[in-house]
Design a protein around this motif. Structure first.
Motif, short mmCIF file in Angstrom:
data_model
loop_
_atom_site.label_atom_id
_atom_site.label_comp_id
_atom_site.label_asym_id
_atom_site.label_seq_id
_atom_site.Cartn_x
_atom_site.Cartn_y
_atom_site.Cartn_z
N LEU A 1 0.77 -1.30 -0.18
CA LEU A 1 -0.06 0.00 0.17
C LEU A 1 1.08 1.13 0.03
CD1 LEU A 1 -2.87 1.43 0.09
CD2 LEU A 1 -2.70 1.29 2.50
N GLY A 2 2.03 1.07 0.78
CA GLY A 2 3.01 2.41 0.93
C GLY A 2 3.43 2.70 -0.63
N PHE B 1 2.22 1.97 -3.39
CA PHE B 1 1.25 2.29 -4.40
C PHE B 1 0.93 3.85 -4.12
CE2 PHE B 1 -3.31 3.23 -4.87
CZ PHE B 1 -3.43 3.05 -6.31
N LEU B 2 0.89 4.20 -2.91
CA LEU B 2 0.61 5.41 -2.67
C LEU B 2 1.75 6.28 -3.02
CD1 LEU B 2 -1.28 5.47 0.89
CD2 LEU B 2 -2.12 6.02 -1.28
N GLY B 3 2.98 5.89 -2.80
CA GLY B 3 4.08 6.69 -3.39
C GLY B 3 3.97 6.77 -4.81
N ALA C 1 1.20 6.64 -6.75
CA ALA C 1 0.21 7.72 -7.03
C ALA C 1 0.50 9.17 -6.77
CB ALA C 1 -1.08 7.39 -6.08
N ALA C 2 1.26 9.47 -5.40
CA ALA C 2 1.68 10.67 -5.22
C ALA C 2 2.76 11.38 -6.45
CB ALA C 2 2.40 10.59 -4.03
#
Length: 113
Positions: A25-26, A28-30, A32-33
């Protein structure tokens, strides 16, 4: 003691999948950011290119000249025919009654057929 070791072993094994899921998840969020930042930078660059392609604003000697006479002609508006009260006080909503809900008078300029 063997029971406590068994319970601790079960709890430790249950935590391992959570760590793997949180790491994914981390990541993926990175990603996406970074994508959002790339879109913002791209939008800024495209806006700058569009702004650079526009003609420059006119110089003071290129400005239009003021006309010699008035070009704006005011006409009577049937909606604004009412005057302010002579004593100068503002009307309250209950003093307006049905102001503005009635039909407009016919145009005087239009010939009646």
């Amino acid at each position: 003691m063997d029971v406590l070791n068994a319970v601790n072993a079960v709890e430790a094994s249950a935590e391992v999948p959570l760590a793997d899921g949180a790491g994914a998840l981390g990541v993926f969020l990175g990603v996406a950011a970074l994508a959002v930042v790339a879109l913002l930078i791209g939008g800024f660059i495209l806006s700058k290119r569009k702004h650079d392609a526009e003609p420059p604003p006119p110089r003071p000697d290129e400005q239009p000249e003021k006309p010699e006479r008035r070009t704006h002609v005011e006409r009577h508006d049937p909606h604004s025919s009412d005057q302010f009260p002579e004593d100068g006080h503002a009307l309250s909503p209950y003093e307006l009654k049905d102001h503005g809900n009635g039909p407009l008078p016919p145009d005087e300029e239009r010939p009646s057929s």
